[in-house]
Design an enzyme around this catalytic site. Structure first.
Site, short mmCIF file in Angstrom:
data_model
loop_
_atom_site.label_atom_id
_atom_site.label_comp_id
_atom_site.label_asym_id
_atom_site.label_seq_id
_atom_site.Cartn_x
_atom_site.Cartn_y
_atom_site.Cartn_z
N HIS A 70 0.88 -1.18 0.00
CA HIS A 70 0.00 0.00 0.00
C HIS A 70 0.91 1.22 0.00
O HIS A 70 1.20 1.80 1.04
CB HIS A 70 -0.94 0.01 1.20
CG HIS A 70 -1.79 1.26 1.24
ND1 HIS A 70 -2.53 1.66 0.17
CD2 HIS A 70 -1.97 2.19 2.21
CE1 HIS A 70 -3.15 2.78 0.47
NE2 HIS A 70 -2.81 3.13 1.70
N ASP A 92 1.43 4.81 -1.48
CA ASP A 92 0.84 5.96 -2.18
C ASP A 92 1.91 6.67 -3.00
O ASP A 92 2.94 7.09 -2.46
CB ASP A 92 0.25 6.96 -1.17
CG ASP A 92 -1.03 6.42 -0.55
OD1 ASP A 92 -1.88 5.92 -1.29
OD2 ASP A 92 -1.17 6.51 0.69
N ASP A 98 -7.74 1.34 -0.46
CA ASP A 98 -7.64 2.66 0.15
C ASP A 98 -8.42 3.77 -0.53
O ASP A 98 -8.45 4.88 -0.01
CB ASP A 98 -6.16 3.09 0.24
CG ASP A 98 -5.96 4.21 1.24
OD1 ASP A 98 -6.51 4.13 2.34
OD2 ASP A 98 -5.28 5.18 0.90
#
Length: 343
Positions: A178, A180, A292
């Site tokens: 995960h 970003d 997310d």
């Protein structure tokens, strides 16, 4: 306003140059008088005074010419401003005379929708006993946020310890990425400080134990890491993919926002990632991984299905929706859009 500032700065600079020139000339005269005090006064009276007077006259002429230029520019700006105001008044009154540019009509605030272009908008959705229509679910959910339960804002779960058989409880832990591409740090900062270390450790740890697996979804980071590793490590990554220890999920360039993003952008970033995976790894993802995005769009599920995906996982929905799905045992479902035919 910007032109007025420029005129002021230009005039001040010119005045400063004049003062400095006069000061230098007087200083030069004083220096000559110091070297030859007996003849200094005569030289000043005979030659230097006339030269200084000529220079002052020339500076005055230049100042007058510059003042005239500045005045002309100022008048032009005022005339331009007045013409713009006149044009606005003409446009507002609707009277466009010959010689003015005809303005295009403004776009309507509400654009009518042709029923042929959006047939499902007026078509009643079908209902059946085995389907969950989220529009109906939203009508009776409180969307409250109680604090407590087995997870944050969850609910208490009880069970009878004697109802279990001798089968051991299976727990599935899914290590996954995960990362970003942009949030609190820049893309390069995240890569340098965290992402590259995660991927480097992945290669080492997965080879230590063949039972270990990981799922990666952000191709933008993976491609940057790939460009910075040697051929030996690339071969090791390909072996992990062949053994099923490393899975590339979704395969988009990023994990996109779905609530506000146009479907053109969703398709574009998906193509970017899939083309990279096909070129460098020969991989075509079959699983969507969206843990997310703050809000999910049925368009993304529709696009993934059209791209050949067989399943997807979502995570960030409201706790009230999660509790509703958990209590009705509908956490696994087929996501069908209103515009898709029943078959």
């Amino acid at each position: 306003m910007r032109l007025n500032r420029r005129f002021t700065v230009f005039g001040s600079a010119l005045f400063f140059v004049v003062i400095i020139s006069l000061y230098l000339m007087l200083d030069h005269l004083q220096l000559d008088n110091t070297k030859n005090p007996s003849s200094g006064m005569d030289q000043f009276q005979n030659g230097h005074l006339s030269i200084l007077q000529d220079k002052i006259d020339r500076l005055e002429r230049l100042l007058a010419e510059n003042n005239k230029i500045i005045t002309n520019i100022r008048d032009s700006v005022i005339n331009l401003r007045e013409s713009v105001k006149d044009g606005r008044r003409v446009a507002e009154s609707g009277n466009v005379s010959q010689g003015h540019v005809e303005l295009l009509p403004s776009a309507p605030l509400v654009i009518p929708i042709d029923p042929d272009d959006c047939q499902f908008s007026t078509r009643p959705y079908s209902k059946s006993a085995d389907r969950v229509q989220m529009l109906d679910v939203y009508d009776h959910l409180a969307f409250d946020n109680p604090d407590g339960g087995v997870w944050k804002q969850g609910f208490d779960i009880t069970y009878d310890e004697h109802e279990w058989d001798n089968e051991p409880l299976q727990v599935f832990v899914v290590p996954h990425s995960h990362n970003d591409p942009g949030w609190l740090k820049t893309f390069d900062d995240y890569f340098r400080d965290q992402t590259q270390h995660i991927l480097n450790n992945m290669v080492v740890k997965l080879h230590e134990d063949v039972r270990r697996k990981i799922l990666w979804s952000e191709v933008s980071y993976f491609s940057k890491w790939w460009d910075n590793i040697d051929h030996q490590k690339r071969d090791a990554v390909k072996k992990l993919i062949e053994r099923g220890q490393l899975e590339l999920a979704t395969g988009g360039w990023v994990m996109p926002d779905e609530a506000n993003t146009h479907y053109f952008a969703l398709i574009d970033q998906l193509l970017e990632g899939h083309q990279w995976l096909e070129k460098h790894l020969g991989v075509k993802p079959k699983t969507g991984w969206a843990v997310d995005p703050f809000g999910y769009s049925p368009t993304q599920a529709y696009l993934l299905k059209a791209a050949g995906f067989s399943n997807m996982l979502i995570q960030r929905v409201h706790y009230s929706v999660k509790k509703h799905f958990a209590s009705h045992k509908t956490l696994e479902f087929f996501w069908r859009q209103n515009w898709v035919n029943d078959h």
